[in-house]
Design a protein around this motif. Structure first.
Motif, PDB file in Angstrom:
ATOM      1  N   GLU A  17      48.222 -23.600  34.397  1.00 30.20           N
ATOM      2  CA  GLU A  17      47.125 -22.628  34.542  1.00 30.20           C
ATOM      3  C   GLU A  17      45.954 -23.300  35.251  1.00 30.20           C
ATOM      4  O   GLU A  17      45.457 -24.342  34.812  1.00 30.20           O
ATOM      5  N   ALA A  18      45.491 -22.693  36.331  1.00 26.29           N
ATOM      6  CA  ALA A  18      44.330 -23.227  37.055  1.00 26.29           C
ATOM      7  C   ALA A  18      43.523 -22.061  37.602  1.00 26.29           C
ATOM      8  O   ALA A  18      44.080 -21.150  38.217  1.00 26.29           O
ATOM      9  N   SER A  19      42.213 -22.097  37.354  1.00 29.92           N
ATOM     10  CA  SER A  19      41.352 -21.024  37.833  1.00 29.92           C
ATOM     11  C   SER A  19      39.915 -21.520  37.899  1.00 29.92           C
ATOM     12  O   SER A  19      39.551 -22.522  37.277  1.00 29.92           O
ATOM     13  N   ALA A  20      39.116 -20.797  38.668  1.00 28.85           N
ATOM     14  CA  ALA A  20      37.685 -21.083  38.737  1.00 28.85           C
ATOM     15  C   ALA A  20      37.036 -20.591  37.450  1.00 28.85           C
ATOM     16  O   ALA A  20      37.186 -19.423  37.078  1.00 28.85           O
ATOM     17  N   ILE A  21      36.321 -21.484  36.759  1.00 25.95           N
ATOM     18  CA  ILE A  21      35.698 -21.091  35.484  1.00 25.95           C
ATOM     19  C   ILE A  21      34.180 -21.241  35.514  1.00 25.95           C
ATOM     20  O   ILE A  21      33.517 -21.049  34.501  1.00 25.95           O
ATOM     21  N   GLY A  22      33.634 -21.582  36.690  1.00 29.49           N
ATOM     22  CA  GLY A  22      32.193 -21.740  36.740  1.00 29.49           C
ATOM     23  C   GLY A  22      31.727 -22.266  38.071  1.00 29.49           C
ATOM     24  O   GLY A  22      32.495 -22.339  39.043  1.00 29.49           O
ATOM     25  N   ALA A  23      30.461 -22.642  38.095  1.00 33.20           N
ATOM     26  CA  ALA A  23      29.830 -23.092  39.334  1.00 33.20           C
ATOM     27  C   ALA A  23      28.914 -24.267  39.055  1.00 33.20           C
ATOM     28  O   ALA A  23      28.293 -24.359  37.989  1.00 33.20           O
ATOM     29  N   VAL A  24      28.850 -25.162  40.028  1.00 33.36           N
ATOM     30  CA  VAL A  24      27.905 -26.282  39.969  1.00 33.36           C
ATOM     31  C   VAL A  24      26.574 -25.784  40.531  1.00 33.36           C
ATOM     32  O   VAL A  24      26.525 -25.116  41.565  1.00 33.36           O
ATOM     33  N   THR A  25      25.496 -26.113  39.826  1.00 27.53           N
ATOM     34  CA  THR A  25      24.174 -25.587  40.160  1.00 27.53           C
ATOM     35  C   THR A  25      23.168 -26.718  40.305  1.00 27.53           C
ATOM     36  O   THR A  25      23.395 -27.834  39.821  1.00 27.53           O
ATOM     37  N   PRO A  26      22.030 -26.466  40.950  1.00 28.62           N
ATOM     38  CA  PRO A  26      20.943 -27.445  40.911  1.00 28.62           C
ATOM     39  C   PRO A  26      20.413 -27.569  39.478  1.00 28.62           C
ATOM     40  O   PRO A  26      20.585 -26.665  38.653  1.00 28.62           O
ATOM     41  N   GLY A  27      19.755 -28.676  39.199  1.00 22.22           N
ATOM     42  CA  GLY A  27      19.141 -28.850  37.884  1.00 22.22           C
ATOM     43  C   GLY A  27      19.967 -29.702  36.954  1.00 22.22           C
ATOM     44  O   GLY A  27      20.771 -30.535  37.387  1.00 22.22           O
ATOM     45  N   SER A  28      19.821 -29.473  35.660  1.00 25.94           N
ATOM     46  CA  SER A  28      20.437 -30.344  34.653  1.00 25.94           C
ATOM     47  C   SER A  28      20.982 -29.577  33.456  1.00 25.94           C
ATOM     48  O   SER A  28      21.351 -30.185  32.459  1.00 25.94           O
ATOM     49  N   ALA A  29      21.018 -28.254  33.545  1.00 31.24           N
ATOM     50  CA  ALA A  29      21.433 -27.432  32.411  1.00 31.24           C
ATOM     51  C   ALA A  29      22.906 -27.062  32.517  1.00 31.24           C
ATOM     52  O   ALA A  29      23.378 -26.651  33.578  1.00 31.24           O
ATOM     53  N   VAL A  30      23.617 -27.215  31.408  1.00 26.36           N
ATOM     54  CA  VAL A  30      24.977 -26.696  31.285  1.00 26.36           C
ATOM     55  C   VAL A  30      24.875 -25.443  30.423  1.00 26.36           C
ATOM     56  O   VAL A  30      24.427 -25.492  29.277  1.00 26.36           O
ATOM     57  N   ARG A  31      25.282 -24.319  31.000  1.00 27.26           N
ATOM     58  CA  ARG A  31      25.109 -23.028  30.341  1.00 27.26           C
ATOM     59  C   ARG A  31      26.443 -22.325  30.151  1.00 27.26           C
ATOM     60  O   ARG A  31      27.373 -22.495  30.942  1.00 27.26           O
ATOM     61  N   LEU A  32      26.512 -21.509  29.095  1.00 26.56           N
ATOM     62  CA  LEU A  32      27.640 -20.616  28.849  1.00 26.56           C
ATOM     63  C   LEU A  32      27.213 -19.212  29.233  1.00 26.56           C
ATOM     64  O   LEU A  32      26.126 -18.764  28.849  1.00 26.56           O
ATOM     65  N   GLY A  33      28.051 -18.505  29.986  1.00 25.43           N
ATOM     66  CA  GLY A  33      27.686 -17.172  30.429  1.00 25.43           C
ATOM     67  C   GLY A  33      28.797 -16.170  30.239  1.00 25.43           C
ATOM     68  O   GLY A  33      29.974 -16.510  30.154  1.00 25.43           O
ATOM     69  N   ASP A  34      28.404 -14.893  30.150  1.00 25.84           N
ATOM     70  CA  ASP A  34      29.334 -13.771  30.210  1.00 25.84           C
ATOM     71  C   ASP A  34      28.570 -12.580  30.779  1.00 25.84           C
ATOM     72  O   ASP A  34      27.468 -12.748  31.311  1.00 25.84           O
ATOM     73  N   GLU A  35      29.147 -11.393  30.664  1.00 27.06           N
ATOM     74  CA  GLU A  35      28.503 -10.229  31.265  1.00 27.06           C
ATOM     75  C   GLU A  35      27.159  -9.892  30.603  1.00 27.06           C
ATOM     76  O   GLU A  35      26.333  -9.181  31.183  1.00 27.06           O
TER      77      GLU A  35
END
Length: 319
Positions: A279-297
């Motif tokens: 199983e392989a899929s895109a699960i997120g994005a690398v962003t500027p800054g230093s925060a690791v966040r959990l997201g949904d709708e």
């Protein structure tokens, strides 16, 4: 469970907080991200003509060893090989360190190590043995080589975060998801070979193997080493059937990698794994800054900010 509740529960979990001990050890040794071997990566890359030598090692919690000695022996080889593959390398050989009260109690531990050596085609070439120790323990170190590295320090804002995890397995003590036991001999070797091939084809910018701390803890380590943030899309993370999302986010899979990939390469990377039933899929994005966040709708919740609360605390990242 709300995102904020999920983030709080994961932040407090022992498997994620255990990595905080790395900072105390590296400080005592006087190590930082710029030290030889680049602490913070999955293995130490040592430049040589035509590529890199790689060194990595693992020790195991006594309770884990006591609970399932055969599996601990298997893992001593398996997790080391995963660290080498995560760097874009191929393992060459392994040495072990065994402590046991006697030969009989060490037997299942040694058998697990021997069985894994056969399954993965990587020899155990020596080590250290003590049959007069108060309890059963194991550690192991591996040597490998890479032509082109996958690092922990080169993730860039705008990259796609791909998770590649073998779901063909089941839990085997604690939160260890074991997908290798029933696999025919050539499969584990071929699966790990995907990583150096991706590195040599220039399809992966950065990455780490998913270790103790699971998807979220590994994403945090990758973000801190690269000096970036990461947004994880919990709706894109699909656990195996019957596994709750919170457990899956902190699980230690026997085959699992987080890869930071240029958007145009994400499809090709996922397809390589899919061809081997992984199983392989895109699960997120690398962003500027230093925060690791959990997201949904519904929005997002902060899991960890490595600028305000360092995790590995290795003193910055490589430019």
């Amino acid at each position: 469970m709300t995102l904020s509740t999920l983030a709080e529960a994961l932040r407090a979990h022992p498997s994620i907080r255990s990595k905080l001990g790395i900072a105390r050890a590296t400080r005592a040794l006087g190590l930082s991200a710029s030290s030889d071997g680049r602490p913070g990566d999955d293995a130490a890359p040592l430049p040589r003509d035509g590529g890199y030598d790689l060194l990595a090692g693992e020790g195991f919690i006594p309770a884990f060893v006591a609970d399932d000695p055969w599996f601990a022996g298997w893992c001593a080889l398996m997790v080391n090989l995963s660290d080498i593959a995560a760097m874009g390398g191929r393992a060459v050989a392994l040495v072990d360190q065994i402590w046991a009260p006697d030969e009989a109690s060490a037997a299942p531990l040694l058998q697990g190590l021997r069985d894994a050596s056969t399954a993965y085609g990587v020899p155990v070439v020596g080590g250290h043995t003590n049959f007069a120790a108060p309890q059963l323990s194991i550690a192991a170190s591996v040597f490998g080589r890479a032509e082109r590295l996958i690092t922990s320090v080169d993730a860039m804002p705008g990259d796609v975060l791909v998770a590649a995890i073998d779901h063909r397995g089941a839990y085997r003590n604690f939160d260890n998801f074991f997908a290798a036991l029933e696999a025919p001999g050539p499969r584990p070797r071929g699966d790990l070979e995907l990583l150096p091939q991706l590195a040599e084809d220039g399809l992966v910018r950065a990455g780490k193997d998913i270790s103790q701390g699971g998807i979220v803890g590994t994403a945090l380590m990758l973000a801190e080493c690269s000096g970036v943030g990461i947004d994880l899309d919990t709706t894109a993370i699909t656990p195996p059937p019957g596994v709750p999302l919170d457990r899956w986010l902190r699980s230690f899979p026997s085959f699992g990698f987080l890869l930071s990939v240029a958007p145009g390469d994400a499809g090709a990377v996922c397809q390589r794994f899919a061809h081997r039933g992984i199983e392989a899929s895109a699960i997120g994005a690398v962003t500027p800054g230093s925060a690791v966040r959990l997201g949904d709708e519904s929005g997002s919740a902060l899991f960890w900010d490595h600028a305000t609360h360092p995790y590995l605390d290795l003193g910055g990242h490589h430019a």
